[in-house]
Design a protein around this motif. Sequence first.
Motif, mmCIF file in Angstrom:
data_model
loop_
_atom_site.group_PDB
_atom_site.id
_atom_site.type_symbol
_atom_site.label_atom_id
_atom_site.label_comp_id
_atom_site.label_asym_id
_atom_site.label_seq_id
_atom_site.Cartn_x
_atom_site.Cartn_y
_atom_site.Cartn_z
ATOM 1 N N ALA A 210 -5.023 58.262 -30.869
ATOM 2 C CA ALA A 210 -5.391 58.595 -32.326
ATOM 3 C C ALA A 210 -5.189 60.183 -32.454
ATOM 4 C CB ALA A 210 -6.555 57.976 -32.702
ATOM 5 N N GLU A 211 -5.793 60.558 -31.319
ATOM 6 C CA GLU A 211 -5.914 62.368 -31.283
ATOM 7 C C GLU A 211 -4.534 62.963 -31.384
ATOM 8 O OE1 GLU A 211 -6.627 65.566 -28.105
ATOM 9 O OE2 GLU A 211 -8.153 63.849 -28.070
ATOM 10 N N LEU A 212 -3.740 62.272 -30.429
ATOM 11 C CA LEU A 212 -2.259 62.950 -30.384
ATOM 12 C C LEU A 212 -1.516 62.461 -31.646
ATOM 13 C CD1 LEU A 212 -1.543 61.905 -26.471
ATOM 14 C CD2 LEU A 212 -2.353 64.102 -27.549
ATOM 15 N N ALA A 213 -1.848 61.284 -32.577
ATOM 16 C CA ALA A 213 -1.115 61.128 -33.422
ATOM 17 C C ALA A 213 -1.608 61.613 -34.790
ATOM 18 C CB ALA A 213 -0.889 59.337 -33.510
ATOM 19 N N SER A 214 -2.835 62.264 -34.417
ATOM 20 C CA SER A 214 -3.512 62.925 -35.650
ATOM 21 C C SER A 214 -3.743 61.806 -36.812
ATOM 22 C CB SER A 214 -2.714 64.162 -36.531
ATOM 23 O OG SER A 214 -2.373 64.867 -35.367
ATOM 24 N N ILE A 215 -4.199 60.591 -36.225
ATOM 25 C CA ILE A 215 -4.734 59.968 -37.254
ATOM 26 C C ILE A 215 -6.111 59.258 -37.003
ATOM 27 C CG2 ILE A 215 -2.393 58.828 -37.986
ATOM 28 C CD1 ILE A 215 -2.976 56.461 -36.085
ATOM 29 N N ASP A 216 -6.839 58.603 -37.905
ATOM 30 C CA ASP A 216 -8.084 58.245 -37.651
ATOM 31 C C ASP A 216 -8.157 56.994 -36.582
ATOM 32 O OD1 ASP A 216 -8.994 55.688 -39.411
ATOM 33 O OD2 ASP A 216 -7.404 57.016 -40.354
ATOM 34 N N SER A 217 -8.968 56.862 -35.835
ATOM 35 C CA SER A 217 -9.055 55.647 -34.681
ATOM 36 C C SER A 217 -9.157 54.361 -35.545
ATOM 37 C CB SER A 217 -10.102 56.036 -33.726
ATOM 38 O OG SER A 217 -11.566 55.928 -34.282
ATOM 39 N N SER A 218 -9.841 54.199 -36.685
ATOM 40 C CA SER A 218 -10.049 53.198 -37.355
ATOM 41 C C SER A 218 -8.622 52.361 -37.647
ATOM 42 C CB SER A 218 -10.733 53.293 -38.819
ATOM 43 O OG SER A 218 -10.830 52.226 -39.425
ATOM 44 N N THR A 219 -7.620 53.145 -38.384
ATOM 45 C CA THR A 219 -6.338 52.643 -38.474
ATOM 46 C C THR A 219 -5.447 52.466 -37.215
ATOM 47 O OG1 THR A 219 -6.281 54.442 -40.524
ATOM 48 C CG2 THR A 219 -4.222 53.676 -39.703
ATOM 49 N N LEU A 220 -5.604 53.255 -36.450
ATOM 50 C CA LEU A 220 -4.867 52.988 -35.150
ATOM 51 C C LEU A 220 -5.679 51.442 -34.422
ATOM 52 C CD1 LEU A 220 -3.484 55.136 -32.415
ATOM 53 C CD2 LEU A 220 -5.083 53.268 -31.495
ATOM 54 N N HIS A 221 -6.815 51.320 -34.680
ATOM 55 C CA HIS A 221 -7.254 50.008 -34.185
ATOM 56 C C HIS A 221 -6.836 48.934 -34.947
ATOM 57 C CE1 HIS A 221 -11.163 48.116 -32.365
ATOM 58 N NE2 HIS A 221 -9.953 47.874 -31.618
ATOM 59 N N LYS A 222 -6.903 49.115 -36.338
ATOM 60 C CA LYS A 222 -6.297 47.873 -37.000
ATOM 61 C C LYS A 222 -4.789 47.553 -36.884
ATOM 62 C CE LYS A 222 -9.247 49.134 -40.939
ATOM 63 N NZ LYS A 222 -9.367 49.876 -42.358
ATOM 64 N N LEU A 223 -3.923 48.707 -36.402
ATOM 65 C CA LEU A 223 -2.517 48.300 -36.133
ATOM 66 C C LEU A 223 -2.416 47.893 -34.621
ATOM 67 C CD1 LEU A 223 -0.841 51.578 -37.582
ATOM 68 C CD2 LEU A 223 -0.881 49.180 -38.428
ATOM 69 N N ASN A 224 -3.391 48.224 -33.920
ATOM 70 C CA ASN A 224 -3.406 47.666 -32.414
ATOM 71 C C ASN A 224 -4.684 46.921 -31.868
ATOM 72 O OD1 ASN A 224 -1.086 49.524 -31.283
ATOM 73 N ND2 ASN A 224 -2.251 50.858 -32.560
ATOM 74 N N ALA A 225 -4.929 45.974 -32.981
ATOM 75 C CA ALA A 225 -6.126 44.968 -32.833
ATOM 76 C C ALA A 225 -6.374 44.169 -31.726
ATOM 77 C CB ALA A 225 -6.442 44.292 -34.181
ATOM 78 N N GLY A 226 -5.040 43.918 -31.255
ATOM 79 C CA GLY A 226 -5.095 43.048 -29.955
ATOM 80 C C GLY A 226 -5.593 43.653 -28.599
#
Length: 436
Positions: A210-226
């Motif tokens: 999330a840090e490297l992609a400059s997005i919040d960890s919540s959005t990244l977790h929803k896309l990678n919820a597995g």
Amino acid sequence: MTLQGHYDDPRIAKQVAWFSNNQTYIDRVMGRGELYLYHIIAELERNELPLELTLLPVVESAYDPFAYSRSHASGLWQFIPMTGDRFGLKQDWWYDGRRDPLAATEAAISYLKYLNNYFEGDWLLALAAYNSGEGTVRRAIERNEREGKPTDFWSLQLPRETRAYIPQLLAISRVIADPESHGIVLPSIPDSPYFDIVDLPEQLDLVKAAELASIDSSTLHKLNAGYSRWVTHPEGPHRIVLPIENIAGFKVALDNTPVALWAPIKEYQVRSGDTLSKIAAEHRVNIGQLRIQNDLQGDLLKIGQRLKIPGTGLDHHPETASLLSYRVQTGDTLWQIARQHDVSIQDIATWSQLDINTPLRPGQLLNVKKGSSRVTGATVTEKKINYQVRRGDSLYRIASKFDLKIEDILSWNKLNPKSYLKPGQQLTLFVNPLRI
């Protein structure tokens, strides 16, 4: 849309009225679904399936990839563990494919195609079977055949939930197909992919991603919820899902980040008295992965031996960053330790790589945390479920099964701790699907 012939059936009128009068619900569900809609529609079109199936997750999970039901169904498409296994969804300590939006969508399409073929092209019967199982629907058909009754969906004696399930899907489909006539405003969602898959050569911590992609960890977790451990699976395949607009910047940042910082692998020198299980517990890793990382055939260690400790993502997770070690004393029980540190039994089991059915040993090291973020009541990630007490159940057994504290169950249900549970009794529970 191919189920439009059923849109005017009077048996869906009540659900149509409800959706038509709940703009806020439509906004909330479509807001969640915006991340996944383009992908699901594209996959359904590629498989030549009815586009009403795009809305099945509205009925199943309200487009919440972390949704969890009382029947242990999980994810957007609400797979139970057995059906998930049947359609190739991997489920282990690191990852649950039922929550993975991409893997679960692929499995759901396979299952729906199978059911449609099984019921000879009758989509209502196929969808009823998706909800209650093909055996349940087949038995209802055979019963009507013996009694000389019609065998269409509307004529079958099916579970109450299934009888409501099909009208709900048809109702939301009817409203979405013609929102203006139902007084509903749909959000404007771009007709273009929102995300794409990024393949990785090594394990990557999701917080770092999330840090490297400059997005919040919540959005990244929803896309990678597995991913259950805030890190990609150590055995691979290594991949994450990112918004397309962030991928280019992510790849540049990743190329400029040493691999050792992706999911740091610590090194530990074996000391006198160490065991593999003790080292795994101290570093919050799985014993099996510790063996794999170090090419160990068994548990025998030598003093001075250096072990590589794979990263788990837990060091960066806001709920697990401040873990402390606790040494088991004579007479300790897991329940007492959990209560003392204001955490759940399953928290300790997860952090310590512990089988809750194995007795504790004096001197054993456990991972605990003071001031847990868990509270009495439902949090953002917790789901309310109704649980029916089964024969042999106890408060301890239910608390262990659903990662809860006994006092929470007592509080939520206004129970006397001295009273006995009865088979058939209904309990309200707030569960976190990531910890079950």
